[in-house]
Design a protein around this motif. Sequence first.
Motif, PDB file in Angstrom:
ATOM      1  N   ILE A 146       0.852  -1.188   0.000  1.00 48.01           N
ATOM      2  CA  ILE A 146       0.000   0.000   0.000  1.00 48.01           C
ATOM      3  C   ILE A 146       0.888   1.238   0.000  1.00 48.01           C
ATOM      4  N   GLY A 147       0.569   2.168  -0.892  1.00 50.44           N
ATOM      5  CA  GLY A 147       1.342   3.395  -0.963  1.00 50.44           C
ATOM      6  C   GLY A 147       0.463   4.619  -1.077  1.00 50.44           C
ATOM      7  N   SER A 148       0.982   5.719  -0.568  1.00 51.07           N
ATOM      8  CA  SER A 148       0.255   6.981  -0.635  1.00 51.07           C
ATOM      9  C   SER A 148       1.216   8.139  -0.830  1.00 51.07           C
ATOM     10  N   ALA A 149       0.708   9.149  -1.500  1.00 59.14           N
ATOM     11  CA  ALA A 149       1.421  10.421  -1.539  1.00 59.14           C
ATOM     12  C   ALA A 149       1.383  11.017  -0.134  1.00 59.14           C
ATOM     13  N   ILE A 150       2.382  11.826   0.173  1.00 56.94           N
ATOM     14  CA  ILE A 150       2.422  12.546   1.446  1.00 56.94           C
ATOM     15  C   ILE A 150       2.071  14.002   1.166  1.00 56.94           C
ATOM     16  N   HIS A 151       1.095  14.511   1.912  1.00 59.05           N
ATOM     17  CA  HIS A 151       0.753  15.933   1.830  1.00 59.05           C
ATOM     18  C   HIS A 151       0.715  16.479   3.245  1.00 59.05           C
ATOM     19  N   ALA A 152       1.521  17.476   3.502  1.00 56.75           N
ATOM     20  CA  ALA A 152       1.595  18.112   4.821  1.00 56.75           C
ATOM     21  C   ALA A 152       1.837  17.082   5.928  1.00 56.75           C
ATOM     22  N   GLY A 153       2.698  16.094   5.654  1.00 56.67           N
ATOM     23  CA  GLY A 153       3.060  15.104   6.658  1.00 56.67           C
ATOM     24  C   GLY A 153       2.060  13.994   6.863  1.00 56.67           C
ATOM     25  N   HIS A 154       1.058  13.888   6.002  1.00 55.29           N
ATOM     26  CA  HIS A 154       0.019  12.868   6.139  1.00 55.29           C
ATOM     27  C   HIS A 154      -0.180  12.099   4.844  1.00 55.29           C
ATOM     28  N   TRP A 155      -0.639  10.847   4.995  1.00 54.61           N
ATOM     29  CA  TRP A 155      -1.095  10.079   3.837  1.00 54.61           C
ATOM     30  C   TRP A 155      -2.385  10.703   3.334  1.00 54.61           C
ATOM     31  N   LEU A 156      -2.694  10.478   2.070  1.00 55.56           N
ATOM     32  CA  LEU A 156      -3.967  10.931   1.516  1.00 55.56           C
ATOM     33  C   LEU A 156      -5.114  10.181   2.183  1.00 55.56           C
ATOM     34  N   ASP A 157      -6.250  10.844   2.292  1.00 50.33           N
ATOM     35  CA  ASP A 157      -7.409  10.247   2.958  1.00 50.33           C
ATOM     36  C   ASP A 157      -7.823   8.915   2.344  1.00 50.33           C
ATOM     37  N   ASP A 158      -7.762   8.783   1.023  1.00 49.19           N
ATOM     38  CA  ASP A 158      -8.174   7.523   0.381  1.00 49.19           C
ATOM     39  C   ASP A 158      -7.347   6.343   0.876  1.00 49.19           C
ATOM     40  N   ALA A 159      -6.039   6.527   1.028  1.00 46.85           N
ATOM     41  CA  ALA A 159      -5.169   5.451   1.501  1.00 46.85           C
ATOM     42  C   ALA A 159      -5.422   5.153   2.976  1.00 46.85           C
ATOM     43  N   THR A 160      -5.577   6.191   3.772  1.00 47.76           N
ATOM     44  CA  THR A 160      -5.828   5.998   5.202  1.00 47.76           C
ATOM     45  C   THR A 160      -7.147   5.273   5.419  1.00 47.76           C
ATOM     46  N   ARG A 161      -8.183   5.694   4.711  1.00 45.55           N
ATOM     47  CA  ARG A 161      -9.486   5.000   4.819  1.00 45.55           C
ATOM     48  C   ARG A 161      -9.373   3.543   4.383  1.00 45.55           C
ATOM     49  N   PHE A 162      -8.586   3.289   3.346  1.00 45.68           N
ATOM     50  CA  PHE A 162      -8.396   1.924   2.868  1.00 45.68           C
ATOM     51  C   PHE A 162      -7.836   1.045   3.991  1.00 45.68           C
ATOM     52  N   VAL A 163      -6.791   1.513   4.657  1.00 46.39           N
ATOM     53  CA  VAL A 163      -6.170   0.729   5.734  1.00 46.39           C
ATOM     54  C   VAL A 163      -7.177   0.462   6.845  1.00 46.39           C
TER      55      VAL A 163
END
Length: 173
Positions: A51-68
């Motif tokens: 699983i991978g996500s772009a980092i924006h302002a020190g956070h994973w994107l919401d789509d990736a976080t919701r997926f986990v």
Amino acid sequence: MRVLVVHASQFGATRGIADRITEALLRRGLRAESYPATELAHLAGANAIVIGSAIHAGHWLDDATRFVYRHQDELRQVPVWLFSSGPLGDRSVRSPQPDPKEIGAFRILIEPRGHVVFPGAYDRETADFRNLGLIERAVVSRLMPEGDWRDWDAIDCWAEGIATALLGMAVPA
């Protein structure tokens, strides 16, 4: 062995990394498939997940976080690796990128085999601004450095390590 490579990408760089990981796993004989995090309703039949996500302002994107969080029970049942993409610019003169804020919780929640942060890329000409608000759009279009800092050799090496680990786990039929 079926491996899902799941990604959340704002401007396409993370998707490119996911596709490169998928290609490396395929070369090693694994059945690897790449999907945006929003396109997988279930993980049935997966023997491992990246699983991978772009980092924006020190956070994973919401789509990736919701997926986990949505798939946490399934993710605890298979080997999982995480990657992040986002530092832009010449990182050789700066300290290493810290883990995104979510990674500490993910380490407890799903116990991934590993996490790595890869440098990203940004191209104004191909960037998709549809999901950005007016202020975000102005900041991104004017202040983000443009270029491609992805280290394809490091990405290939990391993917090879995953393939080696998975092939070592495979039980002969």
